[in-house]
Design a protein around this motif. Structure first.
Motif, PDB file in Angstrom:
ATOM      1  N   ALA A  20       0.835  -1.208   0.000  1.00 51.19           N
ATOM      2  CA  ALA A  20       0.000   0.000   0.000  1.00 51.19           C
ATOM      3  C   ALA A  20       0.864   1.251   0.000  1.00 51.19           C
ATOM      4  CB  ALA A  20      -0.928  -0.016   1.211  1.00 51.19           C
ATOM      5  N   ALA A  21       1.971   1.226   0.754  1.00 52.53           N
ATOM      6  CA  ALA A  21       2.880   2.374   0.769  1.00 52.53           C
ATOM      7  C   ALA A  21       3.556   2.547  -0.578  1.00 52.53           C
ATOM      8  CB  ALA A  21       3.926   2.201   1.874  1.00 52.53           C
ATOM      9  N   VAL A  22       3.982   1.453  -1.192  1.00 51.12           N
ATOM     10  CA  VAL A  22       4.598   1.538  -2.520  1.00 51.12           C
ATOM     11  C   VAL A  22       3.639   2.195  -3.508  1.00 51.12           C
ATOM     12  CG1 VAL A  22       5.316   0.147  -4.508  1.00 51.12           C
ATOM     13  CG2 VAL A  22       6.195  -0.397  -2.227  1.00 51.12           C
ATOM     14  N   ARG A  23       2.399   1.750  -3.515  1.00 53.10           N
ATOM     15  CA  ARG A  23       1.417   2.316  -4.453  1.00 53.10           C
ATOM     16  C   ARG A  23       1.135   3.785  -4.141  1.00 53.10           C
ATOM     17  NH1 ARG A  23      -0.997  -3.088  -3.938  1.00 53.10           N
ATOM     18  NH2 ARG A  23      -0.874  -4.105  -5.998  1.00 53.10           N
ATOM     19  N   ALA A  24       1.105   4.138  -2.862  1.00 52.82           N
ATOM     20  CA  ALA A  24       0.839   5.529  -2.487  1.00 52.82           C
ATOM     21  C   ALA A  24       1.962   6.449  -2.956  1.00 52.82           C
ATOM     22  CB  ALA A  24       0.663   5.634  -0.973  1.00 52.82           C
ATOM     23  N   PHE A  25       3.209   6.042  -2.750  1.00 50.71           N
ATOM     24  CA  PHE A  25       4.330   6.865  -3.214  1.00 50.71           C
ATOM     25  C   PHE A  25       4.371   6.936  -4.732  1.00 50.71           C
ATOM     26  CE2 PHE A  25       6.122   6.302   1.088  1.00 50.71           C
ATOM     27  CZ  PHE A  25       6.597   7.588   1.313  1.00 50.71           C
ATOM     28  N   ALA A  26       4.112   5.822  -5.388  1.00 48.26           N
ATOM     29  CA  ALA A  26       4.100   5.821  -6.861  1.00 48.26           C
ATOM     30  C   ALA A  26       2.994   6.726  -7.395  1.00 48.26           C
ATOM     31  CB  ALA A  26       3.922   4.398  -7.370  1.00 48.26           C
ATOM     32  N   ARG A  27       1.869   6.722  -6.746  1.00 48.01           N
ATOM     33  CA  ARG A  27       0.753   7.591  -7.139  1.00 48.01           C
ATOM     34  C   ARG A  27       1.151   9.057  -7.113  1.00 48.01           C
ATOM     35  NH1 ARG A  27      -2.982   7.088  -2.643  1.00 48.01           N
ATOM     36  NH2 ARG A  27      -2.015   8.992  -1.865  1.00 48.01           N
ATOM     37  N   GLU A  28       2.025   9.410  -6.170  1.00 51.14           N
ATOM     38  CA  GLU A  28       2.478  10.796  -6.041  1.00 51.14           C
ATOM     39  C   GLU A  28       3.697  11.093  -6.901  1.00 51.14           C
ATOM     40  OE1 GLU A  28       0.656  12.994  -4.371  1.00 51.14           O
ATOM     41  OE2 GLU A  28      -0.740  11.330  -3.979  1.00 51.14           O
ATOM     42  N   GLY A  29       4.150  10.131  -7.697  1.00 52.46           N
ATOM     43  CA  GLY A  29       5.224  10.373  -8.654  1.00 52.46           C
ATOM     44  C   GLY A  29       6.617   9.992  -8.212  1.00 52.46           C
ATOM     45  N   ALA A  30       6.760   9.395  -7.027  1.00 54.42           N
ATOM     46  CA  ALA A  30       8.087   9.012  -6.535  1.00 54.42           C
ATOM     47  C   ALA A  30       8.610   7.792  -7.285  1.00 54.42           C
ATOM     48  CB  ALA A  30       8.034   8.712  -5.040  1.00 54.42           C
ATOM     49  N   ARG A  31       9.924   7.630  -7.248  1.00 59.72           N
ATOM     50  CA  ARG A  31      10.552   6.390  -7.689  1.00 59.72           C
ATOM     51  C   ARG A  31      10.664   5.490  -6.471  1.00 59.72           C
ATOM     52  NH1 ARG A  31      15.521   9.582 -10.045  1.00 59.72           N
ATOM     53  NH2 ARG A  31      14.663  11.021  -8.495  1.00 59.72           N
ATOM     54  N   VAL A  32      10.326   4.214  -6.639  1.00 59.69           N
ATOM     55  CA  VAL A  32      10.144   3.350  -5.482  1.00 59.69           C
ATOM     56  C   VAL A  32      10.917   2.044  -5.629  1.00 59.69           C
ATOM     57  CG1 VAL A  32       8.464   2.320  -3.926  1.00 59.69           C
ATOM     58  CG2 VAL A  32       7.803   4.283  -5.307  1.00 59.69           C
ATOM     59  N   VAL A  33      11.607   1.667  -4.543  1.00 55.73           N
ATOM     60  CA  VAL A  33      12.276   0.375  -4.448  1.00 55.73           C
ATOM     61  C   VAL A  33      11.387  -0.546  -3.622  1.00 55.73           C
ATOM     62  CG1 VAL A  33      14.334  -0.868  -3.714  1.00 55.73           C
ATOM     63  CG2 VAL A  33      14.515   1.512  -4.509  1.00 55.73           C
ATOM     64  N   GLY A  40       8.987 -12.830  -3.834  1.00 58.29           N
ATOM     65  CA  GLY A  40       9.546 -12.341  -5.085  1.00 58.29           C
ATOM     66  C   GLY A  40       8.525 -12.131  -6.176  1.00 58.29           C
ATOM     67  N   GLU A  41       7.608 -13.076  -6.331  1.00 57.43           N
ATOM     68  CA  GLU A  41       6.612 -12.957  -7.398  1.00 57.43           C
ATOM     69  C   GLU A  41       5.719 -11.740  -7.184  1.00 57.43           C
ATOM     70  OE1 GLU A  41       3.022 -15.625  -9.449  1.00 57.43           O
ATOM     71  OE2 GLU A  41       4.435 -16.555  -8.052  1.00 57.43           O
ATOM     72  N   ALA A  42       5.282 -11.539  -5.936  1.00 59.38           N
ATOM     73  CA  ALA A  42       4.439 -10.384  -5.636  1.00 59.38           C
ATOM     74  C   ALA A  42       5.200  -9.076  -5.843  1.00 59.38           C
ATOM     75  CB  ALA A  42       3.920 -10.478  -4.204  1.00 59.38           C
ATOM     76  N   ALA A  43       6.476  -9.051  -5.430  1.00 60.54           N
ATOM     77  CA  ALA A  43       7.283  -7.837  -5.577  1.00 60.54           C
ATOM     78  C   ALA A  43       7.505  -7.488  -7.040  1.00 60.54           C
ATOM     79  CB  ALA A  43       8.625  -8.020  -4.875  1.00 60.54           C
ATOM     80  N   GLN A  44       7.842  -8.481  -7.839  1.00 61.94           N
ATOM     81  CA  GLN A  44       8.066  -8.239  -9.268  1.00 61.94           C
ATOM     82  C   GLN A  44       6.771  -7.799  -9.945  1.00 61.94           C
ATOM     83  OE1 GLN A  44      10.932  -8.121 -10.660  1.00 61.94           O
ATOM     84  NE2 GLN A  44      12.281  -9.239  -9.252  1.00 61.94           N
ATOM     85  N   ALA A  52       8.322   1.984 -14.989  1.00 62.18           N
ATOM     86  CA  ALA A  52       9.733   2.375 -14.955  1.00 62.18           C
ATOM     87  C   ALA A  52      10.143   3.061 -13.664  1.00 62.18           C
ATOM     88  CB  ALA A  52      10.045   3.289 -16.139  1.00 62.18           C
ATOM     89  N   ARG A  53       9.196   3.561 -12.890  1.00 62.95           N
ATOM     90  CA  ARG A  53       9.532   4.254 -11.643  1.00 62.95           C
ATOM     91  C   ARG A  53       9.644   3.312 -10.450  1.00 62.95           C
ATOM     92  NH1 ARG A  53       5.705   7.064 -10.016  1.00 62.95           N
ATOM     93  NH2 ARG A  53       4.143   6.727 -11.639  1.00 62.95           N
ATOM     94  N   ALA A  54       9.654   2.002 -10.706  1.00 66.62           N
ATOM     95  CA  ALA A  54       9.774   1.043  -9.608  1.00 66.62           C
ATOM     96  C   ALA A  54      10.745  -0.066  -9.964  1.00 66.62           C
ATOM     97  CB  ALA A  54       8.408   0.440  -9.276  1.00 66.62           C
ATOM     98  N   ILE A  55      11.418  -0.579  -8.943  1.00 68.47           N
ATOM     99  CA  ILE A  55      12.298  -1.736  -9.094  1.00 68.47           C
ATOM    100  C   ILE A  55      12.131  -2.616  -7.867  1.00 68.47           C
ATOM    101  CG2 ILE A  55      14.274  -0.508  -8.078  1.00 68.47           C
ATOM    102  CD1 ILE A  55      16.089  -2.203  -9.860  1.00 68.47           C
ATOM    103  N   ALA A  56      12.100  -3.932  -8.062  1.00 70.74           N
ATOM    104  CA  ALA A  56      12.004  -4.882  -6.960  1.00 70.74           C
ATOM    105  C   ALA A  56      13.385  -5.451  -6.673  1.00 70.74           C
ATOM    106  CB  ALA A  56      11.025  -5.996  -7.307  1.00 70.74           C
ATOM    107  N   LEU A  57      13.821  -5.370  -5.416  1.00 69.87           N
ATOM    108  CA  LEU A  57      15.145  -5.851  -5.029  1.00 69.87           C
ATOM    109  C   LEU A  57      15.041  -6.705  -3.771  1.00 69.87           C
ATOM    110  CD1 LEU A  57      17.294  -2.617  -5.546  1.00 69.87           C
ATOM    111  CD2 LEU A  57      17.171  -4.615  -7.048  1.00 69.87           C
ATOM    112  N   GLN A  58      15.709  -7.848  -3.810  1.00 65.88           N
ATOM    113  CA  GLN A  58      15.680  -8.772  -2.687  1.00 65.88           C
ATOM    114  C   GLN A  58      16.774  -8.454  -1.675  1.00 65.88           C
ATOM    115  OE1 GLN A  58      16.723 -12.854  -3.532  1.00 65.88           O
ATOM    116  NE2 GLN A  58      15.457 -13.636  -1.863  1.00 65.88           N
TER     117      GLN A  58
END
Length: 252
Positions: A20-33, A40-44, A52-58
């Motif tokens: 929910a936090a990832v989506r909220a920051f992305a909604r406001e235009g942030a780049r998100v890790v 892993g599947e859910a993160a990817q 392009a404004r998001a990347i999933a890292l383990q």
């Protein structure tokens, strides 16, 4: 710094409050890790949803070298330092009927929670603070709980770890404040519904809803919007604080 200009790391970002936090920051235009350990599947999938404004890292946040490597990958990918951290990683299931009782809970259970909650937050702060200092700006938001104010269900291990995280929030704010970095906590109660609260009976949700002024159990999306406040310019003079977001259940 506006949220749209921030590079945000959300630990445990694949599920529940983290997602929910990832989506909220992305909604406001942030780049998100989107940090993940086992999901892993859910993160990817979440990163792909944002684009392009998001990347999933383990990384296991309890593993300092893994956290350092994750932060370096994030900074290389986005071309700048991580400016904002949400320390959310958690490994817990809220089921009052299955909880360990005080008479027989072992130290190992507390140690496991301290490892993820406190050591994890410390590792992430130590890995990201130098980059924040280079730009003279940083926001750390730690995720807490209202249970140490209102232990309606005595989850001894989880609650003790979150109480320690509040102490770290306040001491870290004193050290990092002169560098332009704020450290705050957002504390929720039971949220409806996350993976962690999925084992909670509906009767408990309904009981808690009836005890709040809003007659409503807070959702992960509502909680995430409060996290945004501490990353926003409107909170620039606020640090070392704990904001309880639970529909008014706890008022002190």
């Amino acid at each position: 710094m506006n949220i749209a200009d921030q590079i945000v790391l959300v630990t445990g970002g694949a599920r529940g409050v983290g997602a929910a936090a990832v989506r909220a920051f992305a909604r406001e235009g942030a780049r998100v890790v989107v940090n993940w350990r086992n999901s892993g599947e859910a993160a990817q999938g979440l990163a792909a949803e944002i684009g392009a404004r998001a990347i999933a890292l383990q990384a296991d946040v309890a593993d300092r070298p893994a956290v350092q490597a994750m932060v370096e990958k994030a900074q290389a990918h986005f071309g700048g330092p991580v400016t904002t951290v949400v320390n959310n990683a958690l490994d817990y299931s809220f089921n009052g009927d299955a909880r360990s009782m005080l008479a027989d809970i072992g130290w190992r259970e507390l140690e496991n929670q301290f490892s993820t909650v406190v050591r994890g937050a410390l590792n992430v702060i130590q890995a990201t603070a130098p980059g924040m200092m280079t730009v003279g700006f940083g926001r750390v938001v730690n995720i807490g709980t209202n249970l140490f104010q209102n232990p309606v269900v005595p989850y001894h291990d989880y609650t003790a770890a979150k109480a320690a995280l509040l102490s770290l929030t306040r001491t870290a704010s004193a050290d990092l404040g002169p560098a332009g970095i704020t450290v705050n906590m957002v504390s929720g109660g039971l949220l409806r519904t996350t993976d962690a609260s999925a084992a909670t009976p509906d009767a408990v949700f309904d009981l808690i809803a009836g005890m709040t002024p809003l007659r409503h159990v807070t959702t992960p999306e509502e909680f995430a919007d409060a996290v945004l406040f501490f990353a926003s310019p409107w909170s620039r003079a606020v640090t070392g604080q704990n904001l309880v977001v639970d529909g008014g259940l706890v008022r002190d």
